[in-house]
Design a protein around this motif. Structure first.
Motif, short mmCIF file in Angstrom:
data_model
loop_
_atom_site.label_atom_id
_atom_site.label_comp_id
_atom_site.label_asym_id
_atom_site.label_seq_id
_atom_site.Cartn_x
_atom_site.Cartn_y
_atom_site.Cartn_z
N SER A 136 0.84 -1.20 0.00
CA SER A 136 0.00 0.00 0.00
C SER A 136 0.87 1.25 0.00
N ASN A 137 0.23 2.38 -0.27
CA ASN A 137 0.98 3.65 -0.13
C ASN A 137 1.43 3.79 1.32
N ASP A 138 0.61 3.31 2.26
CA ASP A 138 0.98 3.41 3.68
C ASP A 138 2.15 2.51 4.03
N ASN B 195 -2.71 -1.16 -2.58
CA ASN B 195 -3.78 -0.35 -2.00
C ASN B 195 -3.44 1.12 -2.22
N GLY B 196 -4.14 1.74 -3.13
CA GLY B 196 -3.92 3.15 -3.45
C GLY B 196 -4.37 3.37 -4.88
N ALA B 197 -4.99 4.53 -5.11
CA ALA B 197 -5.37 4.86 -6.48
C ALA B 197 -4.11 5.25 -7.24
N GLY B 198 -3.20 5.95 -6.54
CA GLY B 198 -1.93 6.33 -7.14
C GLY B 198 -0.91 5.23 -6.87
N TYR B 199 -0.09 4.95 -7.87
CA TYR B 199 0.91 3.88 -7.69
C TYR B 199 2.25 4.32 -8.29
N ALA C 7 -12.94 2.74 -5.73
CA ALA C 7 -13.16 2.80 -4.27
C ALA C 7 -12.81 4.17 -3.71
N VAL C 8 -11.89 4.87 -4.36
CA VAL C 8 -11.41 6.16 -3.82
C VAL C 8 -12.20 7.35 -4.36
N ASP C 9 -13.00 7.13 -5.38
CA ASP C 9 -13.54 8.27 -6.15
C ASP C 9 -14.32 9.28 -5.29
N ALA D 51 -4.54 15.15 -6.36
CA ALA D 51 -3.98 13.99 -7.08
C ALA D 51 -2.58 13.65 -6.56
N ARG D 52 -1.56 14.32 -7.08
CA ARG D 52 -0.20 14.12 -6.58
C ARG D 52 0.54 15.46 -6.65
N GLY D 53 1.34 15.73 -5.62
CA GLY D 53 2.03 17.02 -5.53
C GLY D 53 2.92 17.35 -6.72
N PRO E 110 -3.19 17.50 4.90
CA PRO E 110 -2.04 16.59 4.85
C PRO E 110 -2.33 15.25 4.16
N HIS E 111 -2.70 15.27 2.89
CA HIS E 111 -2.97 14.07 2.07
C HIS E 111 -3.94 13.12 2.78
N VAL E 112 -5.16 13.60 2.92
CA VAL E 112 -6.19 12.82 3.63
C VAL E 112 -7.41 12.55 2.74
N GLY E 113 -7.22 12.65 1.43
CA GLY E 113 -8.35 12.53 0.50
C GLY E 113 -9.21 11.30 0.70
N THR E 114 -8.58 10.16 0.97
CA THR E 114 -9.36 8.93 1.11
C THR E 114 -9.56 8.55 2.58
N GLY E 115 -9.35 9.52 3.46
CA GLY E 115 -9.32 9.22 4.89
C GLY E 115 -10.67 9.13 5.56
N ASP F 109 -13.35 -0.03 2.01
CA ASP F 109 -13.61 -0.42 0.61
C ASP F 109 -12.29 -0.65 -0.14
N MET F 110 -11.30 0.18 0.14
CA MET F 110 -10.01 0.02 -0.55
C MET F 110 -9.35 -1.30 -0.14
N GLU F 111 -9.33 -1.58 1.16
CA GLU F 111 -8.71 -2.83 1.62
C GLU F 111 -9.42 -4.04 1.02
O1 LIG Z 1 -3.52 9.21 -2.55
C1 LIG Z 1 -4.23 8.28 -2.36
C2 LIG Z 1 -4.23 7.12 -3.19
O2 LIG Z 1 -3.38 7.01 -4.07
O3 LIG Z 1 -5.10 6.26 -2.99
#
Ligand SMILES: O=CC(=O)O
Length: 335
Positions: free
Chosen positions: A58-60, A86-90, A111-113, A244-246, A291-296, A303-305
């Motif tokens: 995952s991103n985490d 696990n992450g929309a961005g990879y 899942a992240v939309d 999206a991404r910085g 602080p990058h919490v879009g899917t938080g 749903d992502m997991e």
């Molecule tokens: O930034 C969040 C993601 O990539 O899911």
């Protein structure tokens, strides 16, 4: 069926039970909950993960192993055929290196939309109202401080760069605020998917949008897609939103554009060198920052997991991913 083990890198917070149920399809469940890159690489090399056919990352968990770049992809067990991310961005996975090694990769679109689009709208409204100034003043006991009027979204043109799942969810929400929607993608969408949004060129999007929302993936060709030259083409007083991404934005150029007033306000959930934030953005009263919490949210994290685990089970049982990354779908013949 040959041995098909699964490996979980990092922790699962919402679907622990479902991970354990994967034992019904996997020959063994391995876990690497914590550690570091050197240790992970040495475990891969020593054969600890031999027979692992599919892994969950995952991103985490990226801080544990570091990026899945070509160095890491090379030492992954020979048995590994699927990476379920696990992450929309990879952007922390070298998909080309995976493809070369015959490893298929999935991510978590869809899942992240909604959660990400909600944060984009939150930031857009906050930026249109220049809310940071008010937040700072009231929290400092100064009531309204230097309060100044904001703008309504109604009748403004929202330009969406990257009309995929998240971009479309942003467009859907923005329509309810009476905004006109235009977008740019490399390829125009079928009319049904446009849902009334106008397709324009990249230049037109920059020149005519009152609010610009970035909803595209980061890759080598989109890095700094918004920089000094692009700011110069925009309307004076444009509002920028990035969930999206910085690195899509040249942050130093953004700070200059904010200071000059070219950009009126900005709403950002992502930064070029997270967790570091350009000091110019921290100083600016007209930069609404998260602080990058879009899917938080609880719902979206679960749903992502679950989507990652569905990919993992499908990989083990059917050698097929449900949400494979698009660049591999195009290259399917090469995997
Ligand atoms: O930034 C969040 C993601 O990539 O899911």
């Amino acid at each position: 069926m040959s041995q098909r083990a699964a490996l979980l890198i990092g922790k699962l917070s919402h679907a622990r039970k479902e991970w354990q149920e994967c034992a019904q399809v996997a020959s063994k469940l391995h876990e690497y909950p914590d550690g570091n890159r050197e240790d992970f690489i040495s475990k891969c090399k020593s054969g600890e993960f031999d027979n692992v056919f599919a892994l969950y990352r995952s991103n985490d968990s990226n801080p544990i192993t570091g990026d899945f770049n070509s160095e890491l992809v090379e030492v992954l067990p020979k048995s590994l055929k699927f990476i379920c991310h696990n992450g929309a961005g990879y952007n922390n996975i070298d998909v080309t290196a995976c493809t070369k090694r015959g490893i298929q990769v999935s991510s978590t679109p869809i899942a992240v939309d909604d959660a990400t689009a909600d944060v984009a709208i939150f930031l857009m409204l906050g930026a249109l109202r220049n809310i940071k100034q008010s937040f700072m003043a009231v929290n400092a006991g100064k009531w309204r401080g230097n309060f100044a009027l904001g703008h309504d979204p109604k009748n403004k043109t929202l330009g969406i760069l990257g009309m995929g799942g998240i971009g479309s969810a942003v467009a859907h929400r923005a329509k309810a605020f009476g905004m006109k929607i235009q977008y740019h993608n490399r390829n125009r969408l079928p009319e049904k998917k446009e849902a009334g949004a106008k397709y324009v060129s990249f230049e037109e999007l920059l020149k005519t949008s009152d609010v610009l929302s970035l909803n595209l993936a980061l890759n080598p060709s989109t890095k700094h897609i918004i920089g000094k030259d692009q700011f110069a083409q925009m309307k004076n007083g444009v509002v920028i939103v990035n969930t999206a991404r910085g690195p899509l934005i040249d942050e130093a150029a953004l700070v200059d554009a904010l200071k000059s007033g070219k950009v009126w306000t900005v709403g950002l959930d992502v930064f070029e060198e997270e967790p570091k934030i350009h000091p110019g953005l921290l100083e600016c009263e007209n930069a609404v920052l998260l602080p990058h919490v879009g899917t938080g949210t609880f719902e979206t994290q679960r749903d992502m997991e679950l989507l990652v685990l569905d990919n993992l089970k499908s990989a083990i049982q059917h050698e097929k991913l449900l949400t494979q990354v698009p660049e591999q779908k195009k290259d399917k013949a090469n995997i």
